[in-house]
Design a protein around this motif. Structure first.
Motif, PDB file in Angstrom:
ATOM      1  N   THR A  68       0.804  -1.225   0.000  1.00  0.00           N
ATOM      2  CA  THR A  68       0.000   0.000   0.000  1.00  0.00           C
ATOM      3  C   THR A  68       0.837   1.276   0.000  1.00  0.00           C
ATOM      4  O   THR A  68       0.292   2.358  -0.155  1.00  0.00           O
ATOM      5  CB  THR A  68      -0.905   0.046   1.248  1.00  0.00           C
ATOM      6  OG1 THR A  68      -0.089   0.148   2.426  1.00  0.00           O
ATOM      7  CG2 THR A  68      -1.777  -1.193   1.344  1.00  0.00           C
ATOM      8  N   GLY A  69       2.150   1.181   0.196  1.00  0.00           N
ATOM      9  CA  GLY A  69       2.974   2.371   0.358  1.00  0.00           C
ATOM     10  C   GLY A  69       3.161   3.188  -0.908  1.00  0.00           C
ATOM     11  O   GLY A  69       3.211   2.653  -2.018  1.00  0.00           O
ATOM     12  N   TRP A  94      -2.101  -4.588  -5.116  1.00  0.00           N
ATOM     13  CA  TRP A  94      -1.579  -3.325  -4.611  1.00  0.00           C
ATOM     14  C   TRP A  94      -2.682  -2.278  -4.671  1.00  0.00           C
ATOM     15  O   TRP A  94      -3.611  -2.380  -5.489  1.00  0.00           O
ATOM     16  CB  TRP A  94      -0.342  -2.884  -5.388  1.00  0.00           C
ATOM     17  CG  TRP A  94      -0.606  -2.158  -6.671  1.00  0.00           C
ATOM     18  CD1 TRP A  94      -0.763  -0.810  -6.868  1.00  0.00           C
ATOM     19  CD2 TRP A  94      -0.753  -2.744  -7.978  1.00  0.00           C
ATOM     20  NE1 TRP A  94      -0.981  -0.521  -8.187  1.00  0.00           N
ATOM     21  CE2 TRP A  94      -0.992  -1.684  -8.893  1.00  0.00           C
ATOM     22  CE3 TRP A  94      -0.706  -4.049  -8.452  1.00  0.00           C
ATOM     23  CZ2 TRP A  94      -1.172  -1.901 -10.251  1.00  0.00           C
ATOM     24  CZ3 TRP A  94      -0.897  -4.272  -9.801  1.00  0.00           C
ATOM     25  CH2 TRP A  94      -1.113  -3.216 -10.679  1.00  0.00           C
ATOM     26  N   ASP A  95      -2.585  -1.290  -3.792  1.00  0.00           N
ATOM     27  CA  ASP A  95      -3.559  -0.212  -3.724  1.00  0.00           C
ATOM     28  C   ASP A  95      -3.148   0.880  -4.716  1.00  0.00           C
ATOM     29  O   ASP A  95      -2.142   1.557  -4.515  1.00  0.00           O
ATOM     30  CB  ASP A  95      -3.629   0.340  -2.297  1.00  0.00           C
ATOM     31  CG  ASP A  95      -4.788   1.303  -2.098  1.00  0.00           C
ATOM     32  OD1 ASP A  95      -5.068   2.103  -2.995  1.00  0.00           O
ATOM     33  OD2 ASP A  95      -5.393   1.261  -1.001  1.00  0.00           O
ATOM     34  N   ARG A  96      -3.927   1.041  -5.766  1.00  0.00           N
ATOM     35  CA  ARG A  96      -3.579   2.020  -6.799  1.00  0.00           C
ATOM     36  C   ARG A  96      -3.610   3.456  -6.257  1.00  0.00           C
ATOM     37  O   ARG A  96      -2.846   4.311  -6.702  1.00  0.00           O
ATOM     38  CB  ARG A  96      -4.542   1.908  -7.984  1.00  0.00           C
ATOM     39  CG  ARG A  96      -4.450   0.603  -8.762  1.00  0.00           C
ATOM     40  CD  ARG A  96      -5.143   0.731 -10.109  1.00  0.00           C
ATOM     41  NE  ARG A  96      -6.546   1.103  -9.957  1.00  0.00           N
ATOM     42  CZ  ARG A  96      -7.548   0.229  -9.961  1.00  0.00           C
ATOM     43  NH1 ARG A  96      -7.307  -1.063 -10.106  1.00  0.00           N
ATOM     44  NH2 ARG A  96      -8.800   0.646  -9.832  1.00  0.00           N
ATOM     45  N   ARG A 110      -5.957  -2.474  -7.174  1.00  0.00           N
ATOM     46  CA  ARG A 110      -7.307  -2.300  -6.657  1.00  0.00           C
ATOM     47  C   ARG A 110      -7.441  -0.903  -6.040  1.00  0.00           C
ATOM     48  O   ARG A 110      -6.449  -0.260  -5.706  1.00  0.00           O
ATOM     49  CB  ARG A 110      -7.616  -3.347  -5.578  1.00  0.00           C
ATOM     50  CG  ARG A 110      -7.645  -4.780  -6.075  1.00  0.00           C
ATOM     51  CD  ARG A 110      -8.904  -5.045  -6.905  1.00  0.00           C
ATOM     52  NE  ARG A 110      -9.036  -6.455  -7.253  1.00  0.00           N
ATOM     53  CZ  ARG A 110      -8.571  -7.013  -8.361  1.00  0.00           C
ATOM     54  NH1 ARG A 110      -7.895  -6.257  -9.227  1.00  0.00           N
ATOM     55  NH2 ARG A 110      -8.750  -8.296  -8.620  1.00  0.00           N
ATOM     56  N   THR A 111      -8.680  -0.442  -5.869  1.00  0.00           N
ATOM     57  CA  THR A 111      -8.918   0.796  -5.149  1.00  0.00           C
ATOM     58  C   THR A 111      -8.754   0.548  -3.656  1.00  0.00           C
ATOM     59  O   THR A 111      -8.739  -0.604  -3.199  1.00  0.00           O
ATOM     60  CB  THR A 111     -10.334   1.322  -5.405  1.00  0.00           C
ATOM     61  OG1 THR A 111     -11.279   0.394  -4.848  1.00  0.00           O
ATOM     62  CG2 THR A 111     -10.591   1.497  -6.899  1.00  0.00           C
ATOM     63  N   THR A 112      -8.657   1.621  -2.885  1.00  0.00           N
ATOM     64  CA  THR A 112      -8.551   1.465  -1.432  1.00  0.00           C
ATOM     65  C   THR A 112      -9.778   0.756  -0.886  1.00  0.00           C
ATOM     66  O   THR A 112      -9.675  -0.113  -0.014  1.00  0.00           O
ATOM     67  CB  THR A 112      -8.391   2.835  -0.752  1.00  0.00           C
ATOM     68  OG1 THR A 112      -7.195   3.464  -1.235  1.00  0.00           O
ATOM     69  CG2 THR A 112      -8.298   2.692   0.758  1.00  0.00           C
ATOM     70  N   ALA A 113     -10.951   1.111  -1.392  1.00  0.00           N
ATOM     71  CA  ALA A 113     -12.185   0.470  -0.929  1.00  0.00           C
ATOM     72  C   ALA A 113     -12.154  -1.027  -1.189  1.00  0.00           C
ATOM     73  O   ALA A 113     -12.562  -1.834  -0.338  1.00  0.00           O
ATOM     74  CB  ALA A 113     -13.392   1.098  -1.607  1.00  0.00           C
ATOM     75  N   GLU A 114     -11.664  -1.421  -2.352  1.00  0.00           N
ATOM     76  CA  GLU A 114     -11.582  -2.849  -2.668  1.00  0.00           C
ATOM     77  C   GLU A 114     -10.524  -3.546  -1.817  1.00  0.00           C
ATOM     78  O   GLU A 114     -10.707  -4.709  -1.410  1.00  0.00           O
ATOM     79  CB  GLU A 114     -11.260  -3.028  -4.146  1.00  0.00           C
ATOM     80  CG  GLU A 114     -12.397  -2.625  -5.069  1.00  0.00           C
ATOM     81  CD  GLU A 114     -11.977  -2.529  -6.520  1.00  0.00           C
ATOM     82  OE1 GLU A 114     -12.843  -2.715  -7.389  1.00  0.00           O
ATOM     83  OE2 GLU A 114     -10.783  -2.249  -6.793  1.00  0.00           O
TER      84      GLU A 114
END
Length: 226
Positions: A68-69, A94-96, A110-114
């Motif tokens: 996530t960084g 990974w969080d886009r 993925r989005t943060t929500a996902e």
């Protein structure tokens, strides 16, 4: 956590800032071995082969991992893996939004929500949420955490759930450091509950280098010094 791996890394995570030139990763710089059920949350900065989890996946295997960084670099930069040669990446994400990266040489964005919905049909596919991973919106920014390594107190700040009704409480320099190095929380609600003196502390700007702070921070009349 590791500069170069040609062995096996399992059930580990890293949260620290990683800065280098080539082969820079939030968990492993260069991988020729196996990485399984791990995650990385820290900011990663380099020039080439830079990834939030692995900088260069030369010939190794990475499975059931996430990152996530925030990541920055000039060549071969990825939200999970900067560059892979013969390496294999399976069931990794990974969080886009928090990484600031739309692409990766392996894994799925993925989005943060996902990313904070562990039981979504197309995220964390085939992950073991019974014996390996845990999920709780109040811990680890809502991202999965390792059951054998439950989130430490820094992940929970000094209380709160990060919502408007129950913001995360910032009361110590450690709480502030957690905020500045946890991009997944930069869209949450916070409230300062005590004066904090940062004399002697090493600080990173909140929201830097990306994706920026989009949450709410209530100083509540308190003071940040030094």
């Amino acid at each position: 956590l590791v500069g170069g791996n040609d062995g096996s890394i399992t059930l580990c995570y890293a949260t620290g800032l990683a800065i280098g030139n080539k082969y820079v990763g939030g968990l492993v710089g260069g991988n020729d071995g196996a990485i399984m059920s791990c995650h990385a949350l820290g900011v990663v900065q380099g020039s080439s082969e830079v990834g939030a989890l692995v900088g260069l996946n030369q010939g190794g295997e990475v499975s059931s991992c996430y990152a996530t960084g925030a990541v920055s670099g000039s060549n071969a930069v990825g939200g999970l893996v900067g560059r892979k040669h013969a390496g294999i990446v399976t069931s990794c994400y990974w969080d886009r939004e928090t990484t600031g990266q739309s692409g990766s040489d392996g894994g799925e964005g993925r989005t943060t929500a996902e990313m904070t919905t562990p039981y979504a049909a197309d995220t964390y596919v085939d992950w073991d949420f019974t014996t390996v991973w845990g999920a709780d919106y109040r811990l680890n920014g809502g991202y999965p955490y390792l059951l054998d390594l439950p989130p430490a107190s820094w992940m929970e700040y000094s209380g709160g759930a990060g919502t408007e009704a129950d913001p995360y409480r910032i009361a110590t320099a450690t709480d502030w450091t957690t905020l500045s190095t946890t991009p997944g929380d930069w869209n949450k609600h916070f409230i300062l509950t005590a004066d904090i003196d940062f004399d002697g502390a090493t600080l990173m700007p909140v929201g830097y280098p990306s994706p920026g702070f989009t949450g709410v921070f209530d100083g509540d009349g308190h003071v940040l010094r030094n």
